[in-house]
Scaffold this active site. Structure first.
Site, PDB file in Angstrom:
ATOM      1  CD1 TRP A 136      -0.758   2.747   2.226  1.00 21.92           C
ATOM      2  CD2 TRP A 136      -2.494   1.705   1.152  1.00 21.92           C
ATOM      3  NE1 TRP A 136      -1.561   3.089   2.718  1.00 21.92           N
ATOM      4  CE2 TRP A 136      -3.167   3.229   1.784  1.00 21.92           C
ATOM      5  CE3 TRP A 136      -3.302   1.444   0.138  1.00 21.92           C
ATOM      6  CZ2 TRP A 136      -3.820   3.982   1.719  1.00 21.92           C
ATOM      7  CZ3 TRP A 136      -4.410   2.390  -0.295  1.00 21.92           C
ATOM      8  CH2 TRP A 136      -4.766   2.817   0.798  1.00 21.92           C
ATOM      9  CG  MET A 137       2.207   5.291  -2.386  1.00 20.78           C
ATOM     10  SD  MET A 137       3.716   5.401  -3.332  1.00 20.78           S
ATOM     11  CE  MET A 137       2.020   5.517  -5.216  1.00 20.78           C
ATOM     12  CG  ASP A 139      -0.676  11.670   2.583  1.00 21.13           C
ATOM     13  OD1 ASP A 139      -1.062  11.238   1.981  1.00 21.13           O
ATOM     14  OD2 ASP A 139      -0.108  11.668   3.859  1.00 21.13           O
ATOM     15  CD  GLN A 155       2.802   8.419   5.507  1.00 16.56           C
ATOM     16  OE1 GLN A 155       1.884   7.655   6.403  1.00 16.56           O
ATOM     17  NE2 GLN A 155       3.429   8.306   5.777  1.00 16.56           N
ATOM     18  CD1 TRP A 163      -2.652   4.175   5.461  1.00 15.88           C
ATOM     19  CD2 TRP A 163      -3.345   3.839   7.410  1.00 15.88           C
ATOM     20  NE1 TRP A 163      -2.433   5.418   6.694  1.00 15.88           N
ATOM     21  CE2 TRP A 163      -2.751   4.845   7.318  1.00 15.88           C
ATOM     22  CE3 TRP A 163      -4.397   3.505   8.416  1.00 15.88           C
ATOM     23  CZ2 TRP A 163      -3.036   5.324   8.807  1.00 15.88           C
ATOM     24  CZ3 TRP A 163      -3.832   3.924   9.885  1.00 15.88           C
ATOM     25  CH2 TRP A 163      -3.289   4.592   9.436  1.00 15.88           C
ATOM     26  CG  PHE A 195       0.960   9.960  10.172  1.00 10.58           C
ATOM     27  CD1 PHE A 195       1.123   8.181  10.246  1.00 10.58           C
ATOM     28  CD2 PHE A 195      -0.179   9.801  10.955  1.00 10.58           C
ATOM     29  CE1 PHE A 195       0.408   7.236  10.521  1.00 10.58           C
ATOM     30  CE2 PHE A 195      -1.236   9.725  10.611  1.00 10.58           C
ATOM     31  CZ  PHE A 195      -1.074   7.828  11.219  1.00 10.58           C
ATOM     32  CB  SER A 196       2.592  12.670   5.799  1.00  8.08           C
ATOM     33  OG  SER A 196       2.390  12.107   4.981  1.00  8.08           O
ATOM     34  NE  ARG A 257      -2.942  13.767   9.706  1.00  4.54           N
ATOM     35  CZ  ARG A 257      -3.919  13.751  10.532  1.00  4.54           C
ATOM     36  NH1 ARG A 257      -4.121  13.529  11.911  1.00  4.54           N
ATOM     37  NH2 ARG A 257      -5.101  14.190   9.346  1.00  4.54           N
ATOM     38  CG  ASP A 258       0.197  14.834   7.602  1.00  5.80           C
ATOM     39  OD1 ASP A 258       0.889  14.122   8.212  1.00  5.80           O
ATOM     40  OD2 ASP A 258      -0.914  15.526   6.807  1.00  5.80           O
ATOM     41  CD  GLU A 309      -5.580  14.364   6.652  1.00  5.89           C
ATOM     42  OE1 GLU A 309      -5.536  13.009   7.049  1.00  5.89           O
ATOM     43  OE2 GLU A 309      -6.118  14.241   5.217  1.00  5.89           O
TER      44      GLU A 309
END
Ligand code: FRU
Length: 589
Positions: A136-137, A139, A155, A163, A195-196, A257-258, A309
């Site tokens: 799985w992929m 971002d 990701q 995911w 995470f991203s 996040r991110d 995000e």
């Protein structure tokens, strides 16, 4: 020979495996299987529809553990995932599963192997878009250019095609179009999943990891979300996590996040744009390790239909003047449902972003499948481009799309610019020149005067789902008109220019396979400025269609799963006329 080997493997499994069960916390049954590793991989059987179970891996000689979630097969085996145990030859590894019987199909079928095989060339594997090799992929992460290589981290779940277990996968390219897979770059740890985030080249060695160290700044997603860093001094091949992570702990904001970090010349410091619930918070730092809050943007600005995000903040030059762009992905709440990326154009004084007055929300792409896109950092000044890549899917259905060994692709690399679309400033995006360079043989189609529906049968047949169409569409007096792709069983993808409503519609409701998720069936719409002529570029690559109108003024990216490759090009109109000129169909290498 092959038979003997298989037999030997089986014997070894039996001899080297011991299996026992016990009760875990809260009465969860724990089943442990021990393996003495004789081969490179432990292969674990997966059933896509099975419930996820937690698997704890215990490497006895290293006294270390790691834990992942797997859809361990219960009734049937859909595919296999691998646990790489090359570094543990001859040593014992224990796998403990929560809530699984030791007699279960999944446990019984775990095997050792030196090979990990899967069908790479499955039907919907694109030819010129990046996809993970398997698994799985989502971002794109850490997009950075360094010493001739574009790095694409992403990701990644190496243990399934849905995911979970977020790692940073990694690939490099010298031309933004052909990618070399590298080993997973950053794996989950005690602070949580990875995470991203972003990556920068620390040219001035501000962090002390070394001059030109590549520093990744990401979200550790554990009990809470906080920001961590890791660095590489070998061109991104291996990363070391900073010993004092997190560098930005959670201030009791659940969605925190991110981080997208860049060096800011004006305030002479690193700036982090961070998604904080439904705003973007900017932080500043001199060394990537200590961060101070500078400002917050976004209350009552733009779209707020979901959580914010994956921000990105960068300058672009428009008519000799510097303009700052703030991109923010939002899910749900996109213009056509689910995930999408909005942007703001304004100014940034090194601390605070102030948006120009524009008709927000504005979206970089009105299609359903361009999410969490960000831009490359550290592009050479001599190049000077702002290059973007997005994740070509939508959280509405990303986990269900009908591919098998992998899920999701990235958009092509696109170059961003600020333009005026005749009404106001916009952030335009077009395929980079490297993507244009992929054009192979061209087929020129005679100009078409369209006052009734026309189909050019079989013209697309030889391309087997991968091609580019370029043309100029001259409106004449047509009001609702357009073109489409279709196949012999009636699947179609139509692009309708509706100048009664000033919109462009992409109808993928009958584009092919669609039963995997109701939300996939849709007809995304983009605002279209009324003009007499539109230049069109349409990139089709097996399972995606990216349409760029007037050099990226209006863009829609949509994934598709035709039951047969489209073979026919259609032109249509509701009773008035238009003309398609300079029609070219390119093979894409
Ligand atoms: C966006 C996102 C990010 C998060 C990541 C987790 O698609 O939800 O906010 O960091 O995916 O995989």
């Amino acid at each position: 020979m092959k038979k003997t080997l298989q037999f030997l493997t089986l014997i070894m499994l039996v001899v080297n495996t011991s299996c026992h069960s016990q009760q875990g916390n809260k009465n969860t049954k724990l089943t442990t299987v021990d393996f003495k590793t004789e081969k490179s991989y432990l292969l674990l059987p997966i059933e896509e529809k099975a419930n996820e179970v937690r698997m704890v891996v215990y490497y006895k000689n290293h006294k270390t553990t790691s834990a992942f979630y797997l859809r361990l097969a219960q009734n049937k085996i859909d595919y296999w995932v691998k646990l790489d145990v090359k570094n543990h030859f001859g040593k014992t590894i224990s796998l403990t599963f929560e809530g699984v019987e030791n007699s279960s199909l999944g446990i019984k079928n775990i095997k050792q192997s030196d090979k990990f095989e899967f069908e790479y060339n499955e039907t919907f594997r694109p030819r010129f878009h990046f996809t993970p090799e398997y698994g799985w992929m989502n971002d794109p992460n850490g997009l950075v250019y360094f010493e001739g290589e574009y790095h694409l981290f992403y990701q990644y779940n190496p243990y399934g095609t849905m995911w979970n277990n977020m790692h940073w996968g990694h690939a490099v390219s010298t031309d933004l179009t052909s990618w070399t897979y590298l080993p997973t770059a950053i794996a989950p740890d005690s602070l949580g999943d990875i995470f991203s985030g972003s990556a920068v080249i620390d040219v001035k060695n501000t962090a002390g990891f070394g001059k030109n160290a590549m520093v990744a700044i990401y979200t550790s997603n554990g009990k809470v979300q906080q920001q961590s860093i890791a660095y590489s001094t070998d061109k991104g091949r291996t990363f070391t996590k900073y010993a004092h992570n997190p560098v930005l702990p959670n201030p009791e904001i659940p969605d925190f996040r991110d981080p997208k970090v860049s060096w800011n010349e004006v305030s002479n410091q690193w700036i982090m744009a961070l998604a904080t619930k439904q705003t973007i918070t900017f932080y500043g730092s001199s060394n990537l390790k200590n961060w101070t809050k500078l400002s917050e943007f976004g209350n009552e600005m733009g779209a707020h239909g979901g959580v914010w995000e994956c921000p990105d903040l960068f300058p672009l030059t428009y008519r000799g003047e510097t303009k700052w762009v703030l991109m923010v992905s939002i899910n749900p709440g996109g213009p056509n449902g689910g995930s999408a990326t909005q942007y703001f154009i304004g100014s940034f004084n090194g601390k605070e972003f102030i948006a120009d007055k524009l008709p927000y929300p504005l979206w970089i792409d009105y299609g359903r499948d361009n999410y969490a896109g960000v831009t490359f950092s550290d592009i050479d000044a001599s190049d000077g481009r702002r290059i973007f890549m997005g994740w070509m899917s939508n959280w509405d259905y990303a986990n269900n799309v009908p591919t098998k060994s992998f899920r999701s692709a990235m958009t092509v690399a696109r170059e961003l610019s600020i333009k005026n679309n005749g009404e106001h400033l916009i952030l335009a995006n077009v395929p980079t020149k490297e993507v244009t360079n992929l054009r192979g043989k061209v087929e020129i189609v005679a100009d078409q005067n369209i006052n009734k529906d026309i189909a050019i049968s079989d013209i697309l047949k030889k391309y087997e789902g991968t091609f580019e169409i370029q043309m100029t569409m001259k409106r004449q007096n047509a009001k609702i008109w357009g073109f489409g792709l279709t196949n012999s069983i009636g699947d179609y993808l139509n692009f309708t220019f509706d100048l009664e409503q000033n919109i462009l519609k992409v109808d993928r409701r009958n584009s092919g396979l669609k039963d995997f998720n109701q939300k996939f069936v849709s007809e995304p719409i983009a605002p279209l400025v009324k003009k007499d002529s539109y230049n069109v570029r349409l990139l089709v690559d097996k399972a995606s269609a990216e349409i760029f109108i007037n050099d990226g003024e209006t863009v829609l990216t949509n994934i598709i799963f035709p039951s047969q490759w489209y073979n026919t090009l259609t032109f249509f109109t509701t009773n008035q006329s238009w003309k398609a000129e300079n029609i070219k169909i390119y093979q894409v290498k």
